[in-house]
Design a protein around this motif. Sequence first.
Motif, PDB file in Angstrom:
ATOM      1  N   GLY A   1       0.755  -1.244   0.000  1.00 48.49           N
ATOM      2  CA  GLY A   1       0.000   0.000   0.000  1.00 48.49           C
ATOM      3  C   GLY A   1       0.783   1.291   0.000  1.00 48.49           C
ATOM      4  O   GLY A   1       0.175   2.366   0.017  1.00 48.49           O
ATOM      5  N   LEU A   2       2.118   1.246  -0.020  1.00 47.93           N
ATOM      6  CA  LEU A   2       2.877   2.503   0.042  1.00 47.93           C
ATOM      7  C   LEU A   2       2.542   3.429  -1.125  1.00 47.93           C
ATOM      8  O   LEU A   2       2.295   4.621  -0.927  1.00 47.93           O
ATOM      9  CB  LEU A   2       4.374   2.216   0.066  1.00 47.93           C
ATOM     10  CG  LEU A   2       4.983   1.823   1.416  1.00 47.93           C
ATOM     11  CD1 LEU A   2       6.464   1.524   1.249  1.00 47.93           C
ATOM     12  CD2 LEU A   2       4.764   2.910   2.450  1.00 47.93           C
ATOM     13  N   SER A   3       2.524   2.919  -2.337  1.00 44.19           N
ATOM     14  CA  SER A   3       2.217   3.758  -3.496  1.00 44.19           C
ATOM     15  C   SER A   3       0.766   4.213  -3.470  1.00 44.19           C
ATOM     16  O   SER A   3       0.450   5.349  -3.850  1.00 44.19           O
ATOM     17  CB  SER A   3       2.518   3.010  -4.795  1.00 44.19           C
ATOM     18  OG  SER A   3       1.745   1.823  -4.879  1.00 44.19           O
TER      19      SER A   3
ATOM     20  N   HIS B   1     -15.806  12.288  -5.934  1.00 43.38           N
ATOM     21  CA  HIS B   1     -16.326  11.331  -4.965  1.00 43.38           C
ATOM     22  C   HIS B   1     -15.912   9.915  -5.343  1.00 43.38           C
ATOM     23  O   HIS B   1     -15.435   9.145  -4.498  1.00 43.38           O
ATOM     24  CB  HIS B   1     -17.852  11.437  -4.896  1.00 43.38           C
ATOM     25  CG  HIS B   1     -18.498  10.295  -4.177  1.00 43.38           C
ATOM     26  ND1 HIS B   1     -19.014   9.205  -4.848  1.00 43.38           N
ATOM     27  CD2 HIS B   1     -18.686  10.055  -2.861  1.00 43.38           C
ATOM     28  CE1 HIS B   1     -19.497   8.349  -3.974  1.00 43.38           C
ATOM     29  NE2 HIS B   1     -19.323   8.833  -2.762  1.00 43.38           N
ATOM     30  N   ALA B   2     -16.081   9.572  -6.635  1.00 39.69           N
ATOM     31  CA  ALA B   2     -15.727   8.218  -7.084  1.00 39.69           C
ATOM     32  C   ALA B   2     -14.229   7.960  -6.927  1.00 39.69           C
ATOM     33  O   ALA B   2     -13.807   6.877  -6.490  1.00 39.69           O
ATOM     34  CB  ALA B   2     -16.155   8.028  -8.539  1.00 39.69           C
ATOM     35  N   THR B   3     -13.408   8.954  -7.262  1.00 46.11           N
ATOM     36  CA  THR B   3     -11.953   8.799  -7.157  1.00 46.11           C
ATOM     37  C   THR B   3     -11.515   8.598  -5.713  1.00 46.11           C
ATOM     38  O   THR B   3     -10.739   7.688  -5.399  1.00 46.11           O
ATOM     39  CB  THR B   3     -11.252  10.033  -7.745  1.00 46.11           C
ATOM     40  OG1 THR B   3     -11.567  10.145  -9.136  1.00 46.11           O
ATOM     41  CG2 THR B   3      -9.738   9.937  -7.578  1.00 46.11           C
ATOM     42  N   LEU B   4     -12.009   9.436  -4.830  1.00 50.35           N
ATOM     43  CA  LEU B   4     -11.613   9.346  -3.426  1.00 50.35           C
ATOM     44  C   LEU B   4     -12.109   8.052  -2.788  1.00 50.35           C
ATOM     45  O   LEU B   4     -11.400   7.431  -1.985  1.00 50.35           O
ATOM     46  CB  LEU B   4     -12.142  10.550  -2.644  1.00 50.35           C
ATOM     47  CG  LEU B   4     -11.573  11.913  -3.060  1.00 50.35           C
ATOM     48  CD1 LEU B   4     -12.233  13.034  -2.255  1.00 50.35           C
ATOM     49  CD2 LEU B   4     -10.067  11.969  -2.888  1.00 50.35           C
ATOM     50  N   SER B   5     -13.310   7.632  -3.145  1.00 51.55           N
ATOM     51  CA  SER B   5     -13.835   6.374  -2.621  1.00 51.55           C
ATOM     52  C   SER B   5     -12.981   5.201  -3.071  1.00 51.55           C
ATOM     53  O   SER B   5     -12.737   4.254  -2.307  1.00 51.55           O
ATOM     54  CB  SER B   5     -15.286   6.174  -3.079  1.00 51.55           C
ATOM     55  OG  SER B   5     -16.130   7.175  -2.544  1.00 51.55           O
ATOM     56  N   GLY B   6     -12.509   5.257  -4.330  1.00 50.55           N
ATOM     57  CA  GLY B   6     -11.631   4.205  -4.827  1.00 50.55           C
ATOM     58  C   GLY B   6     -10.314   4.149  -4.065  1.00 50.55           C
ATOM     59  O   GLY B   6      -9.825   3.068  -3.720  1.00 50.55           O
TER      60      GLY B   6
ATOM     61  N   ARG C   1      -8.825   0.985  -1.734  1.00 45.49           N
ATOM     62  CA  ARG C   1      -7.493   0.398  -1.930  1.00 45.49           C
ATOM     63  C   ARG C   1      -6.680   0.427  -0.642  1.00 45.49           C
ATOM     64  O   ARG C   1      -5.926  -0.509  -0.342  1.00 45.49           O
ATOM     65  CB  ARG C   1      -6.760   1.122  -3.064  1.00 45.49           C
ATOM     66  CG  ARG C   1      -7.259   0.730  -4.451  1.00 45.49           C
ATOM     67  CD  ARG C   1      -6.398   1.283  -5.548  1.00 45.49           C
ATOM     68  NE  ARG C   1      -6.565   2.728  -5.712  1.00 45.49           N
ATOM     69  CZ  ARG C   1      -7.548   3.283  -6.426  1.00 45.49           C
ATOM     70  NH1 ARG C   1      -8.458   2.528  -7.021  1.00 45.49           N
ATOM     71  NH2 ARG C   1      -7.623   4.596  -6.552  1.00 45.49           N
ATOM     72  N   LEU C   2      -6.828   1.500   0.145  1.00 43.07           N
ATOM     73  CA  LEU C   2      -6.114   1.563   1.417  1.00 43.07           C
ATOM     74  C   LEU C   2      -6.657   0.530   2.402  1.00 43.07           C
ATOM     75  O   LEU C   2      -5.895  -0.053   3.179  1.00 43.07           O
ATOM     76  CB  LEU C   2      -6.213   2.973   2.009  1.00 43.07           C
ATOM     77  CG  LEU C   2      -5.325   4.034   1.358  1.00 43.07           C
ATOM     78  CD1 LEU C   2      -5.469   5.367   2.098  1.00 43.07           C
ATOM     79  CD2 LEU C   2      -3.865   3.606   1.345  1.00 43.07           C
TER      80      LEU C   2
ATOM     81  N   ILE D   1      -6.174   6.227   9.023  1.00 47.56           N
ATOM     82  CA  ILE D   1      -6.489   7.650   9.173  1.00 47.56           C
ATOM     83  C   ILE D   1      -6.772   8.281   7.813  1.00 47.56           C
ATOM     84  O   ILE D   1      -7.749   9.022   7.628  1.00 47.56           O
ATOM     85  CB  ILE D   1      -5.334   8.389   9.881  1.00 47.56           C
ATOM     86  CG1 ILE D   1      -5.246   7.957  11.336  1.00 47.56           C
ATOM     87  CG2 ILE D   1      -5.517   9.910   9.792  1.00 47.56           C
ATOM     88  CD1 ILE D   1      -4.019   8.471  12.064  1.00 47.56           C
ATOM     89  N   THR D   2      -5.913   7.971   6.841  1.00 49.48           N
ATOM     90  CA  THR D   2      -6.109   8.543   5.511  1.00 49.48           C
ATOM     91  C   THR D   2      -7.408   8.055   4.881  1.00 49.48           C
ATOM     92  O   THR D   2      -8.126   8.825   4.238  1.00 49.48           O
ATOM     93  CB  THR D   2      -4.917   8.187   4.600  1.00 49.48           C
ATOM     94  OG1 THR D   2      -3.709   8.640   5.210  1.00 49.48           O
ATOM     95  CG2 THR D   2      -5.053   8.857   3.240  1.00 49.48           C
ATOM     96  N   ALA D   3      -7.731   6.776   5.067  1.00 51.62           N
ATOM     97  CA  ALA D   3      -8.986   6.247   4.522  1.00 51.62           C
ATOM     98  C   ALA D   3     -10.188   6.974   5.133  1.00 51.62           C
ATOM     99  O   ALA D   3     -11.164   7.270   4.431  1.00 51.62           O
ATOM    100  CB  ALA D   3      -9.077   4.746   4.778  1.00 51.62           C
TER     101      ALA D   3
END
Length: 234
Positions: free
Chosen positions: A13-15, A97-102, A106-107, A151-153
């Motif tokens: 998950g680093l990238s 919204h779709a991009t951030l949810s994706g 992934r996180l 946290i980021t998620a």
Amino acid sequence: MKRSVAADADAPGLSDHAAAIRALAQASAGDLQTTLRDLRTVLLSADPRALRRSVGFWGRLIGRDIRLAAEARSLRERSGILLRQAGFEAERLHRQHATLSGHAQRLRDACVQLQQEIDSLARRQAAAEGGTPAGTSRLAHLVTLRSAYEITASQLDLVAANALAIAERHAQQLPRLCVLLDQQQGVAAGAGHGMQLSSAMRTIDELEAHIEHLPVPSAAQATAAQRTQPQEAP
């Protein structure tokens, strides 16, 4: 002996985390707010008294109402473009919204992989007598990464939900706003249309207030989420 950052490049998950941070930095409803404020100025131009009142006593004293009236005249010729621009901005928020949810999903997937690696390493450390310094350091590092991803998620979820809320609210109000702006010339022609002007301005004010009152991630969360790169460990 120190382990370099590159040695942790295989951590899950680093990238994805770095990409998520960039997406958060680019997420904004500011362009829509700017367009709505321009539309409000267009509406104010239909009522000189409302325009003067909008800048207050001190604004009139320094001539801000004169500058605003000149700006309104220029913007009035672009009112149709501004409406289409507001629509494009709302569509962009749907895509945001779709991009951030994706990114958030992934996180979360990376968190599952990290937890599996954490559990496996913890078992190996427990099997060794007292564990090894390298294993202990690696374990602590993976736990820190998992926390940062979580946290980021959470931030992604919040910003994505806000983007969707703004876009949906705008979609509800835009048809009404289009009709009211079409009537602007009639508003300027007589006081009998004052109700339509007031209604249009309320619509824009409600949309802008909705944007401004949505929750934002706390500074503490933002600071923690930006720790995307693993630290060197002894």
